[in-house]
Structures are given as structure tokens and as C-alpha cells.
Design an enzyme around this catalytic site. Structure first.
Site, mmCIF file in Angstrom:
data_model
loop_
_atom_site.group_PDB
_atom_site.id
_atom_site.type_symbol
_atom_site.label_atom_id
_atom_site.label_comp_id
_atom_site.label_asym_id
_atom_site.label_seq_id
_atom_site.Cartn_x
_atom_site.Cartn_y
_atom_site.Cartn_z
ATOM 1 N N ARG A 1 7.749 2.897 -33.344
ATOM 2 C CA ARG A 1 7.407 1.570 -33.033
ATOM 3 C C ARG A 1 7.200 0.981 -31.962
ATOM 4 O O ARG A 1 6.884 0.321 -31.409
ATOM 5 C CB ARG A 1 8.128 0.291 -34.290
ATOM 6 N N MET B 1 3.158 -2.064 -32.647
ATOM 7 C CA MET B 1 4.507 -2.121 -31.099
ATOM 8 C C MET B 1 5.781 -3.116 -31.923
ATOM 9 O O MET B 1 5.113 -4.116 -32.048
ATOM 10 C CB MET B 1 4.106 -2.250 -30.326
ATOM 11 N N CYS B 2 6.652 -2.591 -31.271
ATOM 12 C CA CYS B 2 8.198 -3.272 -31.825
ATOM 13 C C CYS B 2 8.194 -3.619 -33.066
ATOM 14 O O CYS B 2 7.495 -2.913 -33.771
ATOM 15 C CB CYS B 2 8.351 -4.426 -31.158
ATOM 16 N N GLY B 3 9.594 -3.211 -33.757
ATOM 17 C CA GLY B 3 10.549 -2.667 -34.664
ATOM 18 C C GLY B 3 11.576 -3.703 -34.853
ATOM 19 O O GLY B 3 12.248 -3.813 -34.036
ATOM 20 N N ALA C 1 13.484 -2.858 -31.965
ATOM 21 C CA ALA C 1 13.347 -1.742 -31.512
ATOM 22 C C ALA C 1 11.690 -1.769 -30.480
ATOM 23 O O ALA C 1 10.665 -2.442 -30.872
ATOM 24 C CB ALA C 1 13.156 -0.480 -32.080
#
Length: 362
Positions: free
Chosen positions: A30, A1-3, A172
């Protein structure tokens, strides 16, 4: 999760924003389209370079003008608004629930001995007391651009390709614990500290209480906000060398400390005891940028740009570093780096809990 993705030219070459936008777009899987953002350093190199650039998001409602006046009343208590304007955006890209406004600002000379503290006070007052406005960046020669949307949407909305900077960070978002809103998107900024984060800081409650003892106010409803305040407290206010400040965030395990030489053991023990409230628990990878900050390195004081990346102590979230000529990159995935720089000189995976620190060449 998250980039997350960040890069810096150690020659301080100016790099167009389309590079960071392209890199972040390759990390869109992501996220989930509920928040994206960018921060560029060196983007205001003209006559406003020495002004504080306040980027403020104001609710796009019939109360907009009233809220804007309240913001300006706070600013004018402590200094002079040199110039203000709506940040240029493209219509029809995302729902414009907020109006992004920027103020180039000078703190009154009577506050010269505590200028940066005054800026922090302004940020806290606006975020805490003005309903419908929040500050997303407040440093010099830098700016944060963030919103609810996919990476390419937010980049197009803010016309990121029109800006040039020598260092960029981007994020992101895939929100898990709080609602998606513009203030919850990354990066999080205070003065010249900008933070992007992948993971979850399970110690947020402890960390929040710790920074609030020193006057910081967490109002943006996400755990990453507290990291920016911890860094400001430890490195700017308490003037702790960067390696030791980061050791407070991701301290060595006690069994590692027990095996250290006496002087080093005493130092790391003192950090854990004095700054226990700054320790970040949970799975995380963070990338942080700052210019013009006093960073103590090996006993020397540097006043220049620093970018660093850090993971939790057992590396439950990925972080990749790479180099090419004067460029250094930090990212969640190697693919995002190679999207904009296919031929790299060096790629490596930083050890768990150990920072990657990049500084400009002299």
C-alpha cells in the site's frame, strides 16, 4: 494508497515493537517506500516518564551543531533539558539525511498554568523558524520514529524491536501530492495526539486556514499534519467531548440532521456551524492515539488513553476493526491484523463516518 495499523492493550500490557513492525510490513504494497513510521505509547516508563519527550530531526549537514544549538536555545527559554541524546539507529539501512535527536524536557514552573500551550508554542517555533530542524513528537511517555523508507527498513533503522509500549500506531506511505521527505512521513504528533492517515484531505486549504487562526502553523507539507492540530484545538483547548469533536471532522449530512430528535438536531447543527473549518472533505481513513488527555465522555471526564479510528462519510477508504481478549486493532486490511493475531474474537467494518473508540479497562 497508504496502509495504517494500530493496536492497544486495554490492560495496558507492554507489547514489543516487533509486533507493529511485522503488521506494517504486510501492508508495504500500500506504500511505495517513500515513507514509513511508528509511534509507541508507554515506551519511556522509567524516570523520564513525566518529562516531555521531544523527538527532533535535524539535517545531517555540516550545520548540524549550529542547528542543534538553535533548537536548544528555544527549549531553554521555557524550561529545562533533563537529558538529551541521539536516538539509537542502525547504520547502512537507509540514507541518513536527518539525525534523530531526543530531549527529555521539563517546562518551567512559572508556566504551570499553561504548560501544554507552552509545548505547542515550542513545536511551532522550531518548525516555523529553525531551518533544518523539525519536531516529530512532543508528548509524554511516547515517541514517533519515522523516515523515508520501507516499513521493515525504518523499523530496523530505529531498532523498533527494542521498545515496548501498550499502544502502537504505524503507517506505510504512498505520497501523491507532496515530495517524499522525513517530515512528510506519518505518524504526525502534537503533545499526546498521534495521527496516521490513508487518503486525501481535499479540504486541506480550508482546514489549514482554520487552525492558523488559533496560532497553529502547518509547515510539514502534507495534509495529515492539520488533523493533529484540529484534534488538539477541539478536544484539549475547547474541551469538546470526543464523539462531538469527531462529528466536527466528519459531520452528519444535513438530511440526517433534519431527521434527528430536537436536542440532538440542535447540537449537530451547532457543530456544523461553529466548526465548519474543521470538516474534512475527501476520501480518508484515520487512526488516532492519545494518552493522558482530558476526554469528555458522556458527561464524565476521563484522564487516560484513547485510541480511535474514523473514515469519511461515505467510506472511500477502508478501515477494519478487530478484538482479541484485551487487544483492539484498527487497520486498512484484516490481513495485517491476522499477521500478528490469527485467532480473533471479533472482526467488523465500522460504518462510514462513525468512529471506533477504544479505552483501557478499569
Amino acid at each position: 494508497m497508504c496502509g495504517i495499523i494500530g493496536f492497544m492493550s486495554r490492560k495496558k500490557r507492554m507489547i514489543k515493537g516487533d509486533k507493529i513492525a511485522l503488521a506494517l510490513d504486510s501492508l508495504k504494497e500500500r506504500g511505495n517506500g517513500k515513507g514509513s513510521g511508528y509511534v509507541g505509547y508507554g515506551i519511556y516508563p522509567t524516570k523520564y516518564k513525566d518529562c516531555y519527550a521531544f523527538h527532533i530531526l535535524i539535517d545531517n549537514t555540516p550545520k548540524f551543531e549550529k542547528i542543534k544549538v538553535e533548537v536548544e536555545n528555544v527549549l531553554e527559554q521555557y524550561g529545562t533539558i533533563v537529558k538529551d541524546e541521539e536516538i539509537p539507529t542502525e547504520d547502512g539501512i537507509i540514507e541518513k539525511t536527518q539525525i534523530p535527536w531526543r530531549y527529555f524536557y521539563e517546562v518551567d514552573e512559572k508556566f504551570a498554568d499553561r504548560e501544554e500551550d507552552v509545548v505547542v508554542d515550542i513545536v511551532m517555533e522550531i518548525n516555523d523558524k529553525i531551518d533544518g530542524a523539525f519536531v516529530i513528537s512532543s508528548g509524554k511517555d511516547l515517541g514517533v520514529f519515522k523516515a523515508v523508507g520501507w516499513p521493515d527498513e525504518v523499523a530496523k533503522f530505529y531498532r523498533i524491536d527494542k521498545y515496548e509500549g501498550y499502544m502502537w500506531l504505524a503507517h506505510a506511505r504512498y505520497p501523491t501530492n507532496t515530495r517524499a521527505w522525513w517530515g512528510g512521513a506519518h505518524p504526525f504528533n502534537l503533545l499526546n495526539w498521534s495521527v496516521v492517515h490513508n487518503g486525501e484531505i481535499t479540504s486541506y486549504g480550508t482546514n489549514k486556514r482554520f487552525v492558523e487562526m488559533f496560532g497553529y502553523k502547518c509547515r510539514l507539507l502534507t495534509d495529515t499534519e492539520v488533523v493533529a492540530y484540529i484534534l488538539d484545538l477541539l478536544m484539549r483547548k475547547h474541551k469538546i467531548p470526543v464523539e462531538y469533536a469527531l462529528s466536527a471532522l466528519a459531520p452528519r449530512f444535513w438530511d440526517e440532521i433534519d431527521k434527528m430528535p430536537e436536542e440532538e438536531r440542535e447540537l449537530h447543527t451547532a457543530i456544523r456551524l461553529a466548526y465548519g473549518g474543521a470538516m474534512l472533505n475527501g476520501p480518508f481513513a484515520i487512526a488516532v492515539g492519545t494518552p493522558q488527555g482530558l476526554i469528555f465522555m458522556n458527561g464524565d471526564i476521563e484522564k487516560d488513553t484513547t485510541m480511535f479510528g474514523l473514515t469519511d462519510r461515505i467510506k472511500l477508504r477502508p478501515l477494519i476493526a478487530a478484538e482479541k481478549d484485551d487487544m483492539i486493532f484498527i487497520s486498512s486490511e484484516e490481513s495485517a491484523i491476522r499477521r500478528i493475531c490469527p485467532d480473533l474474537d471479533r472482526v467488523w467494518m465500522p460504518d462510514a463516518g462513525m468512529p471506533v473508540i477504544a479505552r483501557p479497562w478499569k
